[in-house]
Design a protein around this motif. Structure first.
Motif, short mmCIF file in Angstrom:
data_model
loop_
_atom_site.label_atom_id
_atom_site.label_comp_id
_atom_site.label_asym_id
_atom_site.label_seq_id
_atom_site.Cartn_x
_atom_site.Cartn_y
_atom_site.Cartn_z
N ILE A 328 -56.63 -8.20 88.36
CA ILE A 328 -55.46 -7.93 87.55
C ILE A 328 -54.42 -9.00 87.82
O ILE A 328 -54.13 -9.35 88.96
CB ILE A 328 -54.90 -6.51 87.83
CG1 ILE A 328 -53.75 -6.20 86.88
CG2 ILE A 328 -54.50 -6.34 89.27
CD1 ILE A 328 -53.32 -4.73 86.92
N ALA A 329 -53.86 -9.57 86.74
CA ALA A 329 -52.87 -10.65 86.85
C ALA A 329 -51.48 -10.06 87.04
O ALA A 329 -51.27 -8.84 86.99
CB ALA A 329 -52.94 -11.54 85.61
N ASP A 330 -50.51 -10.95 87.22
CA ASP A 330 -49.12 -10.49 87.43
C ASP A 330 -48.57 -9.78 86.20
O ASP A 330 -47.73 -8.89 86.32
CB ASP A 330 -48.23 -11.68 87.79
CG ASP A 330 -48.59 -12.28 89.13
OD1 ASP A 330 -49.19 -11.55 89.96
OD2 ASP A 330 -48.30 -13.47 89.37
N ASP A 331 -49.03 -10.16 85.00
CA ASP A 331 -48.55 -9.50 83.78
C ASP A 331 -49.31 -8.23 83.45
O ASP A 331 -49.09 -7.63 82.41
CB ASP A 331 -48.64 -10.48 82.60
CG ASP A 331 -50.07 -10.94 82.33
OD1 ASP A 331 -50.98 -10.55 83.12
OD2 ASP A 331 -50.29 -11.67 81.36
N GLY A 332 -50.21 -7.83 84.34
CA GLY A 332 -50.96 -6.59 84.14
C GLY A 332 -52.26 -6.74 83.40
O GLY A 332 -52.99 -5.75 83.23
N SER A 333 -52.59 -7.93 82.91
CA SER A 333 -53.84 -8.10 82.18
C SER A 333 -55.02 -8.08 83.16
O SER A 333 -54.95 -8.61 84.27
CB SER A 333 -53.82 -9.43 81.42
OG SER A 333 -53.64 -10.52 82.31
N GLY A 375 -52.99 -2.94 82.99
CA GLY A 375 -52.87 -2.00 84.08
C GLY A 375 -51.59 -2.25 84.86
O GLY A 375 -50.96 -3.30 84.74
N ARG A 376 -51.21 -1.25 85.66
CA ARG A 376 -50.03 -1.38 86.51
C ARG A 376 -50.49 -1.28 87.96
O ARG A 376 -50.90 -0.20 88.42
CB ARG A 376 -49.01 -0.29 86.18
CG ARG A 376 -47.68 -0.44 86.89
CD ARG A 376 -46.57 0.29 86.12
NE ARG A 376 -46.93 1.67 85.86
CZ ARG A 376 -46.69 2.66 86.72
NH1 ARG A 376 -46.12 2.42 87.87
NH2 ARG A 376 -47.03 3.89 86.41
N PRO A 377 -50.48 -2.40 88.73
CA PRO A 377 -51.05 -2.39 90.08
C PRO A 377 -50.13 -1.72 91.09
O PRO A 377 -48.91 -1.88 91.05
CB PRO A 377 -51.21 -3.88 90.39
CG PRO A 377 -50.17 -4.56 89.58
CD PRO A 377 -50.03 -3.75 88.32
N VAL A 378 -50.74 -0.97 91.99
CA VAL A 378 -50.05 -0.39 93.15
C VAL A 378 -50.92 -0.67 94.37
O VAL A 378 -52.15 -0.76 94.26
CB VAL A 378 -49.82 1.13 92.99
CG1 VAL A 378 -48.88 1.42 91.83
CG2 VAL A 378 -51.14 1.86 92.80
#
Length: 399
Positions: A328-333, A375-378
């Motif tokens: 997952i990239a910084d922009d959520g892709s 996606g939104r990474p945690v």
């Protein structure tokens, strides 16, 4: 039909209500068509580092040295001088065999030696007296020669007597059976009063040296060849800087034995029946916790990897076309990334190639994430891997 004032008022209220509902429906339509927020996924950040490659192999422990205690003198066993299952020293008396016949044989041999020495003294004196007389021709040369021959024969009898005494002393020593090595002795194989050593060396007990143990184990020849090929290609480095490979023993409960061993050798040939190569390692056992014959798992350090990445097994998708992970990239892709794996260890996958430092790999929430989506990474932790991450909206609502 005539419409009264009350009827006209009711119609007006109904029209206004209908217009209001229509207006509300037109205002909520854009909100219902809005896209849902991206799913929350647990991620780990790629941190390359050094990894030790090892293999867990089945093995069996063997005593460092094994000595069978046997009776070398024939006779009746009088006493046992040790406690079964105890530690004994090299040369420690273990059994006593009736020594009376051997003491008598020694006394007889000593008497024969004394007689031979007396005969030698007399024969040598006669030869010494005849030597000058033969030169002056007072006695014949033959008599002087006979005296010298008798003296030499007497000397040979003395040497034979000394050998007989030594043999008798050895046999007398065999009446006391001692431990050939230091180690732990098992149970006695005979009891007092038994006739031992009659025609053959009767086994009396077994002593095993267990302060060090051998570990015999096997490894698939195919795995050995793959490892050697990776070393030749430079993908892996030899473990231990050229020293003997380290070996760890895993107990039945999964715990690691605290003392590490070292690899001694591996067979030069492959077993035709099993396709396995036999290896042997030496393992310290100062407290005697391990016992010979015990089946164990052997962890053999074989190679080192620089720039390797450890990931939880669930992060890797295995397919016919290869192994992939979701990044997952910084922009959520989210994108799929092919990776090259090494041997798994400890429930983790070893990634040899395909990832860069700082990238985020999805570990949890894979059922909601897909390549090409958002996606939104945690941050992910092993403690939370079994549960789905709680959405931030739900967390806020609970407060």
């Amino acid at each position: 039909m005539r419409v009264t004032g009350t009827g006209r008022a009711a119609a007006t209220v109904l029209a206004l209500a209908t217009w209001g509902l229509a207006g509300c429906g037109q205002g909520s339509s854009p909100q219902s068509a809005a896209a849902p927020p991206p799913p929350e996924v647990g991620v780990v950040t790629v941190t390359p580092g050094r990894a030790d490659l090892s293999a867990d192999l089945p093995g069996r422990l063997e005593a460092f040295r094994v000595a069978q205690v046997r009776a070398r003198a024939a006779g009746i066993l009088n006493r046992r001088l040790f406690t079964e299952g105890s530690d004994v020293k090299a040369g420690q008396p273990l059994f006593e065999i009736d020594a009376a016949p051997y003491r008598a044989a020694l006394a007889s041999a000593q008497a024969q030696l004394a007689r031979a020495e007396a005969n030698l003294l007399q024969a040598q004196a006669l030869a010494d007296r005849y030597a000058p007389l033969a030169r002056s021709q007072a006695v014949s040369q033959q008599e002087a020669l006979n005296a010298q021959a008798a003296a030499k024969q007497a000397a040979a009898d003395v040497a034979s007597g000394k050998a007989a005494v030594q043999t008798a002393q050895i046999n007398l020593g065999y009446a006391t059976v001692t431990s050939p090595i230091a180690g732990r002795i098992g149970r006695a194989l005979v009891t007092e009063g038994a006739l031992v050593g009659q025609g053959e060396a009767t086994p009396l007990a077994v002593v095993q040296q267990v302060d060090r143990l051998y570990v015999n184990f096997t490894q698939s020849a195919a795995e050995v060849m793959r490892l050697r090929q990776a070393l030749v290609e430079g993908r892996l480095q030899r473990s231990g800087n050229g020293e003997s490979a380290r070996v760890q023993v895993l107990m039945e409960d999964g715990s690691v034995y605290p003392q590490a061993g070292r690899l001694l050798f591996s067979d030069l040939s492959v077993d035709a029946n099993t396709g396995q190569i036999t290896l042997r390692a030496e393992l310290p056992n100062p407290q005697g916790l391990l016992l010979p014959g015990l089946y164990v798992r052997v962890r053999l350090a074989q190679a080192e990897v620089a720039g390797a990445v450890w990931l939880p097994q669930q992060a890797v998708a295995r397919g016919a076309t290869g192994d992939t992970v979701l990044v997952i990239a910084d922009d959520g892709s989210i994108s799929a990334r092919p990776v090259k794996l090494g041997p798994a260890q400890g429930g983790k996958a070893l990634v040899l190639d395909g990832l860069k430092a700082g990238e985020k790999v999805i570990v949890d929430g894979l059922q909601k994430a897909k390549a090409g989506g958002k996606g939104r990474p945690v941050p992910w932790s092993p403690a939370g891997a079994a549960s789905t991450p709680v959405p931030a909206s739900a967390s806020a609502a609970s407060k």
